[in-house]
Design a protein around this motif. Structure first.
Motif, PDB file in Angstrom:
ATOM      1  N   UNK A 133       0.821  -1.212   0.000  1.00 11.03           N
ATOM      2  CA  UNK A 133       0.000   0.000   0.000  1.00 11.03           C
ATOM      3  C   UNK A 133       0.852   1.258   0.000  1.00 11.03           C
ATOM      4  N   UNK A 134       1.886   1.272   0.841  1.00  2.00           N
ATOM      5  CA  UNK A 134       2.798   2.420   0.872  1.00  2.00           C
ATOM      6  C   UNK A 134       3.502   2.583  -0.465  1.00  2.00           C
ATOM      7  N   UNK A 135       3.974   1.480  -1.042  1.00  2.00           N
ATOM      8  CA  UNK A 135       4.699   1.577  -2.308  1.00  2.00           C
ATOM      9  C   UNK A 135       3.791   2.126  -3.410  1.00  2.00           C
ATOM     10  N   UNK A 136       2.570   1.623  -3.504  1.00  2.00           N
ATOM     11  CA  UNK A 136       1.634   2.141  -4.506  1.00  2.00           C
ATOM     12  C   UNK A 136       1.370   3.630  -4.280  1.00  2.00           C
ATOM     13  N   UNK A 137       1.209   4.007  -3.021  1.00  2.00           N
ATOM     14  CA  UNK A 137       0.915   5.396  -2.667  1.00  2.00           C
ATOM     15  C   UNK A 137       2.085   6.332  -3.000  1.00  2.00           C
ATOM     16  N   UNK A 138       3.285   5.909  -2.663  1.00  2.00           N
ATOM     17  CA  UNK A 138       4.458   6.772  -2.819  1.00  2.00           C
ATOM     18  C   UNK A 138       5.054   6.749  -4.227  1.00  2.00           C
ATOM     19  N   UNK A 139       4.943   5.625  -4.920  1.00  2.00           N
ATOM     20  CA  UNK A 139       5.592   5.490  -6.234  1.00  2.00           C
ATOM     21  C   UNK A 139       4.623   5.620  -7.403  1.00  2.00           C
ATOM     22  N   UNK A 140       3.333   5.503  -7.148  1.00  2.00           N
ATOM     23  CA  UNK A 140       2.387   5.530  -8.250  1.00  2.00           C
ATOM     24  C   UNK A 140       2.658   4.383  -9.207  1.00  2.00           C
ATOM     25  N   UNK A 141       2.693   4.685 -10.501  1.00  2.00           N
ATOM     26  CA  UNK A 141       2.917   3.624 -11.485  1.00  2.00           C
ATOM     27  C   UNK A 141       4.389   3.470 -11.876  1.00  2.00           C
ATOM     28  N   UNK A 142       5.292   4.114 -11.129  1.00  2.00           N
ATOM     29  CA  UNK A 142       6.722   3.998 -11.420  1.00  2.00           C
ATOM     30  C   UNK A 142       7.302   2.656 -10.977  1.00  2.00           C
ATOM     31  N   UNK A 147       0.150   0.998  14.300  1.00  2.00           N
ATOM     32  CA  UNK A 147       0.567   2.320  13.804  1.00  2.00           C
ATOM     33  C   UNK A 147       2.093   2.411  13.753  1.00  2.00           C
ATOM     34  N   UNK A 148       2.754   1.927  14.779  1.00  2.00           N
ATOM     35  CA  UNK A 148       4.220   1.969  14.813  1.00  2.00           C
ATOM     36  C   UNK A 148       4.810   1.116  13.682  1.00  2.00           C
ATOM     37  N   UNK A 149       4.220  -0.054  13.438  1.00  2.00           N
ATOM     38  CA  UNK A 149       4.671  -0.911  12.340  1.00  2.00           C
ATOM     39  C   UNK A 149       4.442  -0.194  11.008  1.00  2.00           C
ATOM     40  N   UNK A 150       3.262   0.394  10.850  1.00  2.00           N
ATOM     41  CA  UNK A 150       2.927   1.140   9.630  1.00  2.00           C
ATOM     42  C   UNK A 150       3.957   2.226   9.356  1.00  2.00           C
ATOM     43  N   UNK A 151       4.299   2.991  10.384  1.00  2.00           N
ATOM     44  CA  UNK A 151       5.239   4.096  10.218  1.00  2.00           C
ATOM     45  C   UNK A 151       6.658   3.600   9.926  1.00  2.00           C
ATOM     46  N   UNK A 152       7.043   2.504  10.539  1.00  2.00           N
ATOM     47  CA  UNK A 152       8.346   1.894  10.272  1.00  2.00           C
ATOM     48  C   UNK A 152       8.399   1.431   8.815  1.00  2.00           C
ATOM     49  N   UNK A 153       7.331   0.814   8.346  1.00  2.00           N
ATOM     50  CA  UNK A 153       7.281   0.340   6.964  1.00  2.00           C
ATOM     51  C   UNK A 153       7.403   1.510   5.999  1.00  2.00           C
ATOM     52  N   UNK A 154       6.737   2.619   6.289  1.00  2.00           N
ATOM     53  CA  UNK A 154       6.825   3.786   5.392  1.00  2.00           C
ATOM     54  C   UNK A 154       8.275   4.232   5.224  1.00  2.00           C
ATOM     55  N   UNK A 155       9.014   4.332   6.320  1.00  2.00           N
ATOM     56  CA  UNK A 155      10.416   4.755   6.255  1.00  2.00           C
ATOM     57  C   UNK A 155      11.225   3.782   5.394  1.00  2.00           C
ATOM     58  N   UNK A 156      10.986   2.500   5.568  1.00  2.00           N
ATOM     59  CA  UNK A 156      11.722   1.485   4.799  1.00  2.00           C
ATOM     60  C   UNK A 156      11.358   1.548   3.314  1.00  2.00           C
ATOM     61  N   UNK A 157      10.081   1.750   3.011  1.00  2.00           N
ATOM     62  CA  UNK A 157       9.648   1.854   1.609  1.00  2.00           C
ATOM     63  C   UNK A 157      10.245   3.100   0.962  1.00  2.00           C
ATOM     64  N   UNK A 158      10.267   4.200   1.680  1.00  2.00           N
ATOM     65  CA  UNK A 158      10.871   5.427   1.141  1.00  2.00           C
ATOM     66  C   UNK A 158      12.354   5.207   0.824  1.00  2.00           C
ATOM     67  N   UNK A 159      13.059   4.526   1.706  1.00  2.00           N
ATOM     68  CA  UNK A 159      14.482   4.232   1.488  1.00  2.00           C
ATOM     69  C   UNK A 159      14.641   3.325   0.266  1.00  2.00           C
ATOM     70  N   UNK A 160      13.810   2.292   0.162  1.00  2.00           N
ATOM     71  CA  UNK A 160      13.862   1.373  -0.965  1.00  2.00           C
ATOM     72  C   UNK A 160      13.608   2.127  -2.278  1.00  2.00           C
ATOM     73  N   UNK A 161      12.611   2.981  -2.287  1.00  2.00           N
ATOM     74  CA  UNK A 161      12.311   3.762  -3.495  1.00  2.00           C
ATOM     75  C   UNK A 161      13.482   4.641  -3.899  1.00  2.00           C
ATOM     76  N   UNK A 162      14.150   5.236  -2.942  1.00  2.00           N
ATOM     77  CA  UNK A 162      15.290   6.097  -3.243  1.00  2.00           C
ATOM     78  C   UNK A 162      16.437   5.294  -3.884  1.00  2.00           C
ATOM     79  N   UNK A 163      16.495   3.994  -3.574  1.00  2.00           N
ATOM     80  CA  UNK A 163      17.564   3.140  -4.087  1.00  2.00           C
ATOM     81  C   UNK A 163      17.233   2.512  -5.438  1.00  2.00           C
ATOM     82  N   UNK A 164      15.961   2.514  -5.811  1.00  2.00           N
ATOM     83  CA  UNK A 164      15.580   1.860  -7.083  1.00  2.00           C
ATOM     84  C   UNK A 164      15.909   2.709  -8.298  1.00  2.00           C
TER      85      UNK A 164
END
Length: 131
Positions: A23-32, A114-131
């Motif tokens: 869900x975070x990846x779809x939200x943050x990356x869209x169709x990229x 909520x804490x897990x959700x927020x941790x996942x967001x940080x990890x997804x953002x980092x992953x996106x920056x590396x792709x």
């Protein structure tokens, strides 16, 4: 042939962590980036507390259903992120793997989720920056 990278999030039940990550990846990356998720032993439905936690940040995962991890899905994914599925996750040479140690939201209250959700967001953002 698509040049869109695909990320597969895998946890045991595909009902909490992996669904929130997709869900975070779809939200943050869209169709990229293509977001996929699966479980080694899928639950019957998504964890309602995970759905609630994601809704709080404007992400609707209610239409998602837990899916069984299929060999072909893993084989055709560019990045595989595991979240507590241990040895049940297939390993393919040449794939990028990450193992995220996250609390399992199953049976947890909203504050933990909520804490897990927020941790996942940080990890997804980092992953996106590396792709």
């Amino acid at each position: 042939m698509s040049t869109t990278p695909s990320v597969l999030f895998v946890c045991v039940h595909n009902a909490g962590r992996s669904q929130m990550a997709a869900g975070w990846l779809r939200h943050l990356a869209g169709d990229r980036v293509e977001a996929r998720s699966a479980g080694s032993a899928p639950a019957e439905k998504i964890n309602p507390v995970a759905v609630q936690a994601m809704a709080e940040v404007g992400i609707d995962i209610t239409a998602e259903q837990p899916k069984k991890l299929e060999y072909a899905t893993a084989q055709t994914s560019d990045v595989i992120v595991t979240m507590g599925c241990g040895d049940t996750c297939p390993v393919f040479p040449g794939k990028r793997y990450e193992d995220w140690q996250l609390t399992d939201p199953a049976g947890q209250g909203i504050d933990v989720v909520r804490a897990v959700r927020d941790d996942i967001r940080v990890r997804v953002e980092k992953l996106l920056a590396e792709l």
